[in-house]
Motif scaffolding. Structure first.
Motif, PDB file in Angstrom:
ATOM      1  N   GLY A  97     -32.067  52.904  40.016  1.00 54.70           N
ATOM      2  CA  GLY A  97     -30.743  52.824  39.420  1.00 54.70           C
ATOM      3  C   GLY A  97     -30.668  51.633  38.491  1.00 54.70           C
ATOM      4  O   GLY A  97     -31.267  50.588  38.739  1.00 54.70           O
ATOM      5  N   ALA A  98     -29.926  51.809  37.384  1.00 57.25           N
ATOM      6  CA  ALA A  98     -29.802  50.755  36.383  1.00 57.25           C
ATOM      7  C   ALA A  98     -29.024  49.564  36.924  1.00 57.25           C
ATOM      8  O   ALA A  98     -28.171  49.712  37.788  1.00 57.25           O
ATOM      9  CB  ALA A  98     -29.083  51.317  35.156  1.00 57.25           C
ATOM     10  N   ASN A  99     -29.334  48.389  36.426  1.00 57.11           N
ATOM     11  CA  ASN A  99     -28.538  47.187  36.670  1.00 57.11           C
ATOM     12  C   ASN A  99     -28.206  46.588  35.316  1.00 57.11           C
ATOM     13  O   ASN A  99     -28.966  45.798  34.773  1.00 57.11           O
ATOM     14  CB  ASN A  99     -29.309  46.195  37.546  1.00 57.11           C
ATOM     15  CG  ASN A  99     -29.251  46.583  39.009  1.00 57.11           C
ATOM     16  OD1 ASN A  99     -28.172  46.714  39.577  1.00 57.11           O
ATOM     17  ND2 ASN A  99     -30.404  46.781  39.624  1.00 57.11           N
ATOM     18  N   LEU A 100     -27.074  46.997  34.784  1.00 52.62           N
ATOM     19  CA  LEU A 100     -26.732  46.678  33.401  1.00 52.62           C
ATOM     20  C   LEU A 100     -25.416  45.918  33.291  1.00 52.62           C
ATOM     21  O   LEU A 100     -24.520  46.097  34.114  1.00 52.62           O
ATOM     22  CB  LEU A 100     -26.577  47.978  32.597  1.00 52.62           C
ATOM     23  CG  LEU A 100     -27.807  48.885  32.506  1.00 52.62           C
ATOM     24  CD1 LEU A 100     -27.410  50.249  31.959  1.00 52.62           C
ATOM     25  CD2 LEU A 100     -28.868  48.239  31.622  1.00 52.62           C
ATOM     26  N   ASN A 164     -34.644  46.673  32.605  1.00 55.20           N
ATOM     27  CA  ASN A 164     -34.279  48.060  32.901  1.00 55.20           C
ATOM     28  C   ASN A 164     -35.183  48.988  32.102  1.00 55.20           C
ATOM     29  O   ASN A 164     -35.335  48.818  30.897  1.00 55.20           O
ATOM     30  CB  ASN A 164     -32.812  48.311  32.535  1.00 55.20           C
ATOM     31  CG  ASN A 164     -31.863  47.731  33.560  1.00 55.20           C
ATOM     32  OD1 ASN A 164     -31.549  48.366  34.565  1.00 55.20           O
ATOM     33  ND2 ASN A 164     -31.419  46.499  33.332  1.00 55.20           N
ATOM     34  N   VAL A 165     -35.755  49.965  32.796  1.00 55.05           N
ATOM     35  CA  VAL A 165     -36.764  50.837  32.184  1.00 55.05           C
ATOM     36  C   VAL A 165     -36.336  52.296  32.378  1.00 55.05           C
ATOM     37  O   VAL A 165     -35.912  52.679  33.475  1.00 55.05           O
ATOM     38  CB  VAL A 165     -38.141  50.600  32.858  1.00 55.05           C
ATOM     39  CG1 VAL A 165     -39.203  51.521  32.292  1.00 55.05           C
ATOM     40  CG2 VAL A 165     -38.571  49.140  32.687  1.00 55.05           C
ATOM     41  N   GLU A 214     -24.460  47.446  19.892  1.00 55.36           N
ATOM     42  CA  GLU A 214     -25.846  47.238  19.494  1.00 55.36           C
ATOM     43  C   GLU A 214     -26.335  45.858  19.952  1.00 55.36           C
ATOM     44  O   GLU A 214     -25.620  44.866  19.832  1.00 55.36           O
ATOM     45  CB  GLU A 214     -25.976  47.353  17.964  1.00 55.36           C
ATOM     46  CG  GLU A 214     -27.423  47.350  17.529  1.00 55.36           C
ATOM     47  CD  GLU A 214     -27.599  47.650  16.047  1.00 55.36           C
ATOM     48  OE1 GLU A 214     -26.705  48.268  15.436  1.00 55.36           O
ATOM     49  OE2 GLU A 214     -28.651  47.260  15.504  1.00 55.36           O
ATOM     50  N   GLY A 215     -27.536  45.840  20.496  1.00 54.18           N
ATOM     51  CA  GLY A 215     -28.110  44.565  20.952  1.00 54.18           C
ATOM     52  C   GLY A 215     -27.925  44.334  22.434  1.00 54.18           C
ATOM     53  O   GLY A 215     -28.523  43.414  22.998  1.00 54.18           O
ATOM     54  N   THR A 216     -27.087  45.157  23.075  1.00 57.74           N
ATOM     55  CA  THR A 216     -26.880  44.978  24.513  1.00 57.74           C
ATOM     56  C   THR A 216     -27.865  45.831  25.319  1.00 57.74           C
ATOM     57  O   THR A 216     -28.473  46.777  24.807  1.00 57.74           O
ATOM     58  CB  THR A 216     -25.451  45.373  24.933  1.00 57.74           C
ATOM     59  OG1 THR A 216     -25.260  46.775  24.693  1.00 57.74           O
ATOM     60  CG2 THR A 216     -24.409  44.572  24.182  1.00 57.74           C
ATOM     61  N   ASP A 217     -27.957  45.486  26.602  1.00 55.49           N
ATOM     62  CA  ASP A 217     -28.808  46.265  27.507  1.00 55.49           C
ATOM     63  C   ASP A 217     -28.320  47.712  27.636  1.00 55.49           C
ATOM     64  O   ASP A 217     -29.126  48.645  27.691  1.00 55.49           O
ATOM     65  CB  ASP A 217     -28.900  45.573  28.877  1.00 55.49           C
ATOM     66  CG  ASP A 217     -27.557  45.242  29.515  1.00 55.49           C
ATOM     67  OD1 ASP A 217     -26.504  45.428  28.871  1.00 55.49           O
ATOM     68  OD2 ASP A 217     -27.566  44.783  30.680  1.00 55.49           O
TER      69      ASP A 217
END
Ligand code: MN
Length: 264
Positions: A97-100, A164-165, A214-217
């Protein structure tokens, strides 16, 4: 070279063992992780009851492994202070799961890495951005790569990385972005019920509101790219410091005169 691995999905989670296997060429891997899922506990440390840790059978033979009845932060503290020694590097994950964005502040995966950073170790949180992961290999290989880069001094030792992948093979991933944390807010839904004796509340995470800048995770992940966000532990809002500075003397005056309360 000794590497400590923790996570928040629990010591038996697949992602942790994919990472442990990948990191073995880097040095001696030691696993200290919660005995059950602890997602969302953030940086929480257990202070009000004793914490137990037991040596458990590793899923990869030869890896010293402990299950902790506590949080990822507890696991790192025990791992570094008593269960083992001379640790050089810390990894947390690989989370399913993402951690954003703002979630970095409640993520147990990031919380574990933060605890390593507090202890002066290069620390990396690794997540794959889907809840049922079929491809841990890119995140695992990236962990190895980052660890190696620290050893070769290509990146500094005082790193705290949130990685994050996408859940894809490397052949299907277009790019990697070095990002900043985005904004992702939830409208939390409260489910109310009654267990026969007492009322209870169940906090349910509603649909997230994404701020795809743009530029964020969040933007990187939305575009199917790998996101690496360098973090630090300073939450100070410098832009607002001077605004509050201007109000400092009036606030003290108001407190001294008791006007703050009487003017309500
Ligand atoms: Mn988790």
């Amino acid at each position: 070279m000794r590497i400590l691995i923790t996570n928040d999905d629990g010591v038996y989670a697949r992602g942790l063992w994919a990472l442990a296997e990948a990191l073995q060429p880097l040095g001696e891997v030691i696993v200290v992780a919660p005995d059950r899922e602890q997602s969302g506990v953030g940086t929480s440390v257990t202070l009000h009851h004793p914490v137990r840790a037991s040596a458990v059978t590793p899923q990869i033979p030869g890896i010293e492994t402990y299950a902790v009845e506590g949080t990822p932060a507890d696991s790192v503290i025990l791992g570094l202070r008593t269960l083992t020694r001379d640790v050089d590097m810390l990894f947390s994950g690989i989370n399913e799961g993402a951690n954003l964005g703002n979630d970095a502040l409640i993520s147990g995966t990031v919380g574990g890495a933060l605890q390593g950073f507090f202890h002066g170790l290069p620390s990396t949180a690794l997540s794959v951005t889907t809840l049922e992961v079929s491809h841990f290999e890119v995140a695992a290989n990236l962990g190895l790569l980052l660890g190696d880069m620290v050893l070769r001094k290509l990146i500094p030792r005082d790193i705290l990385l949130n990685v994050n992948v996408p859940n894809k093979p490397i052949s299907e991933i277009d790019a990697m972005e070095i990002t900043k944390l985005g904004r992702r807010s939830y409208v939390d839904i409260i489910d109310e019920g009654h267990d026969g004796k007492r009322k209870y509340y169940w906090i349910v995470r509603g649909k997230p509101t994404w701020d795809v800048v743009e530029g964020t995770d969040i933007w990187a992940v939305r575009n199917g790219r790998i996101s690496i966000t360098p973090l630090h532990d300073d939450l100070t809002n410098r832009a607002q410091t001077s605004i509050l500075q201007d109000q400092r003397a009036p606030m003290m005056d108001a407190l001294r005169q008791g006007t703050s309360q009487s003017s309500r």
